[in-house]
Design an enzyme around this catalytic site. Sequence first.
Site, PDB file in Angstrom:
ATOM      1  CB  CYS A   1      -0.923   0.002   1.215  1.00 56.96           C
ATOM      2  SG  CYS A   1      -1.938   1.491   1.304  1.00 56.96           S
ATOM      3  N   GLY A   2       0.862   1.989  -1.073  1.00 61.12           N
ATOM      4  CA  GLY A   2       1.736   3.155  -1.213  1.00 61.12           C
ATOM      5  C   GLY A   2       1.504   4.221  -0.159  1.00 61.12           C
ATOM      6  CG  HIS A   3      -2.457   5.420   1.719  1.00 56.41           C
ATOM      7  ND1 HIS A   3      -3.170   4.397   1.127  1.00 56.41           N
ATOM      8  CD2 HIS A   3      -2.899   5.505   2.992  1.00 56.41           C
ATOM      9  CE1 HIS A   3      -4.012   3.899   2.016  1.00 56.41           C
ATOM     10  NE2 HIS A   3      -3.872   4.550   3.157  1.00 56.41           N
TER      11      HIS A   3
END
Length: 177
Positions: A100-102
Amino acid sequence: MAMDATKFPPHEGPVLSVVDMHTGGEPLRIIMSGYPELMGDSVLAKRRYVRENLDHLRKVLMFEPRGHYDMYGALIVQSEIGEADLGVLFMHNQGYSTMCGHAVIALGRFAVDYGLIKAPVSPETQVNIHCPCGLVKAFVEYADGKTEACGFIVCLRLLFEQMLRFLFRDTGMWWWT
């Protein structure tokens, strides 16, 4: 009037302590304490254990009334990779994810802000986060004791090695295209 934090209402089960963060408005709930001990000698084994044995805690943390439809969670775990500063399991309303990037951006800042990185350096501190997808390198801007922007690079080495092992196991030979 101060409230006595040692007197909780009657409840059953563990008391979970979390920190809620946001990255560009996207939520991340980082579980600080209260999660039962995880079994498994790798991040992927721990994720499997959590999914099979502790999924009720994911639901408590991600669903109403404590969470919401878009809630994302991060459980910090020990990594089996020596260069990792921390390992993490990602969870959301439908289950568990590999990346998950965020969340990585929030975790990079969290690791520096909460002292998981013992000696942050200016102008940028690298935080190595072992996600289920492999090692992710976050780069956190750091100056005057404060964190700022954060970016990351996904290292696909582990995924590549697993793919090669899979190909070798199934075919009995190495091949390149």
